[in-house]
Motif scaffolding. Structure first.
Motif, PDB file in Angstrom:
ATOM      1  N   TYR A 157       0.842  -1.181   0.000  1.00  0.00           N
ATOM      2  CA  TYR A 157       0.000   0.000   0.000  1.00  0.00           C
ATOM      3  C   TYR A 157       0.889   1.247   0.000  1.00  0.00           C
ATOM      4  O   TYR A 157       1.936   1.267   0.664  1.00  0.00           O
ATOM      5  N   VAL A 158       0.466   2.275  -0.706  1.00  0.00           N
ATOM      6  CA  VAL A 158       1.191   3.545  -0.695  1.00  0.00           C
ATOM      7  C   VAL A 158       0.898   4.258   0.614  1.00  0.00           C
ATOM      8  O   VAL A 158      -0.258   4.357   1.044  1.00  0.00           O
ATOM      9  N   THR A 159       1.955   4.753   1.257  1.00  0.00           N
ATOM     10  CA  THR A 159       1.788   5.416   2.542  1.00  0.00           C
ATOM     11  C   THR A 159       2.739   6.602   2.632  1.00  0.00           C
ATOM     12  O   THR A 159       3.553   6.844   1.734  1.00  0.00           O
ATOM     13  N   ASP A 160       2.632   7.365   3.707  1.00  0.00           N
ATOM     14  CA  ASP A 160       3.545   8.490   3.914  1.00  0.00           C
ATOM     15  C   ASP A 160       4.959   7.977   4.184  1.00  0.00           C
ATOM     16  O   ASP A 160       5.139   6.884   4.750  1.00  0.00           O
ATOM     17  N   PRO A 161       5.981   8.754   3.824  1.00  0.00           N
ATOM     18  CA  PRO A 161       7.365   8.332   4.080  1.00  0.00           C
ATOM     19  C   PRO A 161       7.636   8.159   5.576  1.00  0.00           C
ATOM     20  O   PRO A 161       7.031   8.835   6.421  1.00  0.00           O
ATOM     21  N   TYR A 162       8.522   7.241   5.882  1.00  0.00           N
ATOM     22  CA  TYR A 162       8.964   7.042   7.252  1.00  0.00           C
ATOM     23  C   TYR A 162      10.271   7.796   7.467  1.00  0.00           C
ATOM     24  O   TYR A 162      11.098   7.906   6.557  1.00  0.00           O
TER      25      TYR A 162
END
Length: 266
Positions: free
Chosen positions: A251-256
């Motif tokens: 899934y595409v998510t915010d950068p860590y």
């Protein structure tokens, strides 16, 4: 006792004839191949590729003659040693026919495919100790095509013989005090298979994740984070990508944010 997943450090061997891949999709599923095996030709990925004592060819181990001589006593039952045709050295496929239904699901952490009573992924393994106590090498029905499990004795034999290319991932320790189960991560939006996700990371600089892993770019390099049982992510710059990632949805998510200690900050 401990159980390990048999892996490799780099995939440097491939089938010489891609047409053979059609056969390989039906091979190495925990069933005998001795009567139908053809001495299949393999080759290095490139002329400069390093040859190891252990290398995976489409999710199945290929070992050198040196490794076979050092480990042959582990292959005396429930394992078929099948020769490859390889110009550089003697090399053998390892076909494990020892399939044991031994997962203790009451203590494991796992996912099923939505709408089906089929295991999608096991995030935390727990084995029925009485079923694996005297087993040095085996598969499980849930992942009979892609995963081979070995004992601590097998791992120690490899290390003592200084065999190259082997990597072992500890998946279970019978004496480990279990941690409270993690709450599963939930991601919004569509899911992608590995090929699509990997392309988005490399070409579009996206961050992709699932309940266990994270992939993103950092300073021009691919970074891989793994969610540990304690909830902390360990962060590495991988030499290769573990085959287990190929089976997952992303899934595409915010950068860590990567901390100085090499861990992922949530």
């Amino acid at each position: 006792m401990k159980i390990y997943l048999w892996d490799d450090v780099d995939t440097t061997l491939v089938l010489s004839n891609e047409a053979d891949l059609r056969k390989f999709r039906d091979y190495f599923i925990g069933e005998t191949l001795i009567d139908e095996w053809v001495k299949t030709k393999i080759e290095k990925v490139s002329k400069k590729s390093k040859i190891y004592d252990n290398c995976r060819i489409y999710s199945n181990p290929a070992i050198s003659k040196n490794a076979l001589e050092k480990l042959v006593h582990f292959f005396e039952k429930n394992v078929e040693v099948l020769p490859y045709q390889f110009d550089d050295l003697e090399c053998y496929a390892i076909n494990v026919t020892n399939v044991i239904d031994c997962i203790d699901y009451s203590k494991s952490i796992y996912d099923k495919y939505e709408g089906y009573d089929v295991i999608k992924e096991i995030h935390k393994y727990s084995f029925q100790e009485n079923l694996v106590l005297n087993e040095n090498i085996f598969k499980i029905p849930e992942f009979r095509k892609t995963r081979i499990f070995v004992s601590e004795s097998f791992k120690q034999a490899v290390e003592e013989a200084k065999l190259t290319g082997f990597q072992f991932i500890e998946v279970w320790d019978s004496e480990e005090v279990p941690l409270p189960p993690l709450e599963p991560l939930v991601f919004a939006g569509p899911s992608y298979d590995f090929k699509e996700a990997y392309h988005m990371v490399q070409e579009d600089n996206k961050t992709v994740a699932n309940d266990k892993w994270v992939m993103q770019m950092s300073k021009g390099e691919l970074c891989l984070g793994r969610r540990e049982p304690n909830g902390i992510y360990t962060w590495i710059f991988p030499i290769y990508l573990p085959p287990i990632l190929l089976e997952m949805q992303w899934y595409v998510t915010d950068p860590y944010e990567i901390t100085e200690k090499g861990e992922l900050a949530l």
